[in-house]
Design a protein around this motif. Sequence first.
Motif: not given
Length: 365
Positions: A37-41, A177-181, A217-224
């Motif tokens: 996972m990218a640090d931005y995510a 692509f570098f993000g969450p599930h 999954n709002h926090e996961g969507i933030a990770g996207i």
Amino acid sequence: MNHHFPIEEVRHHFPALNRKDNGKPIIYFDAPGGTQMADYAIENMYHYLRNGVANLHGTFQSSIDTDNLLAEARQAVADLLGCDDNEVAFGANMTTLAFSISRLASLDELITSKTRLVAVGMSSNVTGTVTDVKAVIEKAKEHGALVVIDAVHAVPHLKMDMHQLGCDILLCSAYKFFGPHVGIAAIKASLFEKLTFHKLQPAPGSIPYKLETGTQNHEGIAGILGAIQFIRELGQGKNSREQILSGMERIDEYEKLLSDDLESFLLSQPDFRLYRPTSGQKTSTFSFTIKNHDSREVTKWLAQYYNLCVADGDFYAANLADILGVRQYGGWIRVGLTPYNTLEEIETLKEALQAYIKQTAKIPL
């Protein structure tokens, strides 16, 4: 396009690369099963959780922030996939979304005796093959068929343009692509409007919300958002879409550089058999077997002595494994390359595989 790839800067964005086991760095070659996972995510997810979570459509600020987050994420995904933001829906994962879409009360109305549904994978997570989906879609449309594209393995490597492709549904997942599930479904608006899904009566009935059952999954969507930011910042352009396409082009060029090096090595080894197209477009995914050696024993050895994360198995391509006869090896050994891998890491992999062959030459299956 500038061929210089800022590999050190890219690697700086992936905290997992700092991990060491027994004092030695981990080398991640398991991207087809999920990228790091990218640090931005990570930071986007942390920021959302740290600053107050909330459900949607409230009058208070944390709820308004969540509404804005989802809207921004939909637009970012639309820029990534080449679709409209109201065609983007989120879910637990790609598989869950696919099952939800396939269980439609209106399916018989949409797909009549004169209509067929065509589902096609855009890229294989075993061989790296890239399907000419444009040709498949055009042929399907000649017969009035709906087309679903599984782009889970393609999105991390290829530039996407759903509208240009002309497909009806495109499925992918951010953990590739570098993000969450978090799963993503992009559905052509005219079709999306007609589809019905199992839901509670008070749930929204408009697109894209009617596919998003329950609290997301709002926090996961933030990770996207953060994952797409990583791609976007690699590129150039006047707007988000152009920057993402430019970033994907840079990733593709760099992965081809890595792939050419690894492919040459694997083809040069007499006891290795590489299952990969000899021509045409392909992703940076390599599956191979080693004569008289169990694939799982190979990957265990690589992990134990070289800290290499290399996968083995059939990767859900059970029919392909049977057809190609790799069961005798326990499946394939699979190496997947990403923009955070280096030529030096590939040299380590080469060294490790040669060392394995040398030390186990007299140990047959």
